[in-house]
Design an enzyme around this catalytic site. Structure first.
Site, PDB file in Angstrom:
ATOM      1  N   SER A 258       0.809  -1.215   0.000  1.00 24.78           N
ATOM      2  CA  SER A 258       0.000   0.000   0.000  1.00 24.78           C
ATOM      3  C   SER A 258       0.847   1.271   0.000  1.00 24.78           C
ATOM      4  CB  SER A 258      -0.939  -0.057   1.202  1.00 24.78           C
ATOM      5  OG  SER A 258      -2.096   0.640   0.915  1.00 24.78           O
ATOM      6  N   TRP A 349      -9.925   0.529  -5.318  1.00 19.26           N
ATOM      7  CA  TRP A 349      -9.359   1.834  -4.920  1.00 19.26           C
ATOM      8  C   TRP A 349      -7.922   1.988  -5.459  1.00 19.26           C
ATOM      9  CZ3 TRP A 349     -10.923   6.352  -3.557  1.00 19.26           C
ATOM     10  CH2 TRP A 349     -10.172   7.203  -2.740  1.00 19.26           C
ATOM     11  N   HIS A 400      -7.630  -5.707  -0.081  1.00 16.11           N
ATOM     12  CA  HIS A 400      -6.395  -4.938   0.070  1.00 16.11           C
ATOM     13  C   HIS A 400      -5.642  -5.476   1.288  1.00 16.11           C
ATOM     14  CE1 HIS A 400      -4.037  -1.247  -0.278  1.00 16.11           C
ATOM     15  NE2 HIS A 400      -4.182  -1.035   1.017  1.00 16.11           N
TER      16      HIS A 400
HETATM   17  C1  GCU Z   1      -5.412   4.707   1.786  1.00 15.65           C
HETATM   18  C2  GCU Z   1      -4.829   5.508   0.652  1.00 15.65           C
HETATM   19  C3  GCU Z   1      -3.992   4.645  -0.286  1.00 15.65           C
HETATM   20  C4  GCU Z   1      -2.977   3.846   0.493  1.00 15.65           C
HETATM   21  C5  GCU Z   1      -3.664   3.097   1.616  1.00 15.65           C
HETATM   22  C6  GCU Z   1      -2.716   2.374   2.570  1.00 15.65           C
HETATM   23  O1  GCU Z   1      -6.380   3.828   1.296  1.00 15.65           O
HETATM   24  O2  GCU Z   1      -5.890   6.143  -0.024  1.00 15.65           O
HETATM   25  O3  GCU Z   1      -3.324   5.455  -1.233  1.00 15.65           O
HETATM   26  O4  GCU Z   1      -2.287   2.976  -0.364  1.00 15.65           O
HETATM   27  O5  GCU Z   1      -4.387   4.015   2.424  1.00 15.65           O
HETATM   28  O6  GCU Z   1      -1.564   2.712   2.673  1.00 15.65           O
HETATM   29  O7  GCU Z   1      -3.206   1.506   3.289  1.00 15.65           O
END
Ligand code: GCU
Length: 419
Positions: A258, A349, A400
């Site tokens: 992420s 997302w 995710h």
């Molecule tokens: C949020 C953010 C993402 C990121 C994520 C994370 O969802 O919008 O860009 O990758 O956090 O780091 O868990």
């Protein structure tokens, strides 16, 4: 009759909308040129790539996206805090290395937690990645030092007052299958990202920033946001790894999930010592093409996380087409070194297709080195990993996250690349 005509019209309308670029497919020519220099020179061999185009693209990312590291001398010292040759029920060697960053007035400490497999030939290959809530969360082992740094409150982990306690031991171990990693012959190096810079918008007053700026001074619009500071931390950790005789300095894979996947990509792009770069669900500002505007967009990310990128990146809110780069060029900076991008099917997302396409479009740089690109711009089936040349990709079913499934694929890839 009427109804049929209306529904046909609706279908035609939807079709036209998608063709006109509802974001699904970015035609090649809508992306900035990877292999044409700022002066219009067509890059057709790897020497020109390395001497002309690569430095240009690196600078464009520094100035417009992640931000440059300020030019200031900082002293960094590495100290062995602990070593246990009989850790994890005799399966591992555990070390903790403290890196102390100092500008003479102020200092900051980063704790590198290392587990290496025992009874294998040294030096060993390792995966290095940052974690979200402190080193103590990646495994329940009571010997891991609990981070003293600022930690985001989390009701599930019983973290309050921004301080981690015993209660947070092992709460993220599902993302770090350490015993399995050791069993496959790899070591692991993990660092709490908040040791380098706490992840909230504090006007850049704390974390590593305080060593580079005077009180109240702000980074310039082209200077680093938090992602670049975390990547800097990984690079400084690498400075230690190359000195550790138990670790194979030519076999260090940098990995991140992420926001830390964005970080791993930027670290892998900047620092050629990372032999493999792995992006897990990194999304916007990571592997996903910004111009698709699918899921999270540049404006959304800059609004929710104004401290992640340099200030110049905010100029591209709702203006992705004006960016002089897109994320396929970030992966191009990693070439010819191996890179693996992974997505998750329920993680729209992060725009899985945009993550795949970015890898695919970086292929022209790999081609300059005689390495093959992915076969097509169509993503592979869910849970089927596709590896070719020095590239790997999979889209895992589910949410995710960073799972054992993902790790097994990364280790399969490393097995091939490192042997
Ligand atoms: C949020 C953010 C993402 C990121 C994520 C994370 O969802 O919008 O860009 O990758 O956090 O780091 O868990």
């Amino acid at each position: 009759m009427h109804r049929i005509i209306i529904s046909k019209l609706i279908l035609i309308f939807i079709g036209l909308f998608c063709l006109s670029g509802c974001g699904q497919n970015i035609p090649n020519d809508a992306l900035p040129e990877l292999l044409v220099s700022n002066d219009g020179i067509v890059i057709s061999n790897f020497e020109d790539w390395e001497n002309i185009r690569r430095p240009e693209i690196l600078e464009l990312f520094e100035k417009n996206v992640y931000g440059e590291i300020p030019n200031k001398e900082i002293d960094i010292n590495y100290k062995l805090l602990k070593i246990d040759n009989d850790a994890l029920d005799g399966k591992a060697i555990q070390k903790e290395i403290i890196a102390t960053f100092s500008n003479g007035k102020e200092s900051l400490e980063m704790n590198m937690l290392i587990f290496l497999p025992k009874n294998v030939k040294k030096p060993v290959p390792v995966f290095m990645g940052m974690n979200f809530y402190g080193n103590q969360t990646i495994h329940p082992d009571p010997n891991i030092t609990i981070t003293p740094s600022y930690v985001k409150n989390n009701e599930d982990f019983l973290i309050t007052n921004n301080k981690a306690t015993e209660l947070s031991r092992g709460v993220r171990s599902h993302r770090w299958p350490i015993e399995r990693i050791l069993e496959r012959g790899y070591g692991i190096v993990s660092i709490y990202y908040g040791d380098i810079d706490p992840d909230f918008d504090d006007d850049f007053q704390n974390g590593i920033h305080k060593l580079f700026y005077e009180d109240g001074e702000q980074p310039k619009p082209n200077e680093w946001g938090s992602i670049a500071t975390w990547a800097y931390g990984l690079s400084k950790a690498m400075d230690y790894l190359v000195t550790d005789k138990d670790i194979d300095k030519n076999k260090v894979a940098v990995i991140g999930h992420s926001r830390l996947g964005k970080t791993a990509l930027w670290a892998g792009a900047m620092d050629k010592r990372f032999a493999i770069t792995i992006s897990n669900d990194s999304g916007c500002g990571g592997a996903a093409l910004s111009r698709r505007r699918q899921g999270e967009t540049v404006k959304k990310i800059n609004t929710s996380f104004p401290h992640w990128f340099c200030k110049n990146f905010h100029l591209y809110n709702d203006k992705e087409e004006d960016l002089p780069v897109d994320q396929h060029m970030l992966i191009g900076l990693i070439a010819p070194r191996p890179v693996y991008v992974a997505s998750a099917s329920e993680d729209q997302w992060a725009d899985p297709e945009g993550e795949y396409l970015s890898l695919y479009h970086s292929g022209s740089v790999y081609n300059l080195y005689g390495l093959e690109n992915l076969r097509s711009d169509t993503m592979p089936e869910v849970n089927q990993s596709q590896t070719i040349g020095n590239m790997g990709y999979h889209i895992r079913s589910g949410k995710h996250d960073l799972t054992l499934f993902d790790w097994e694929k990364y280790m399969d890839f490393a097995d091939v690349q490192f042997n």
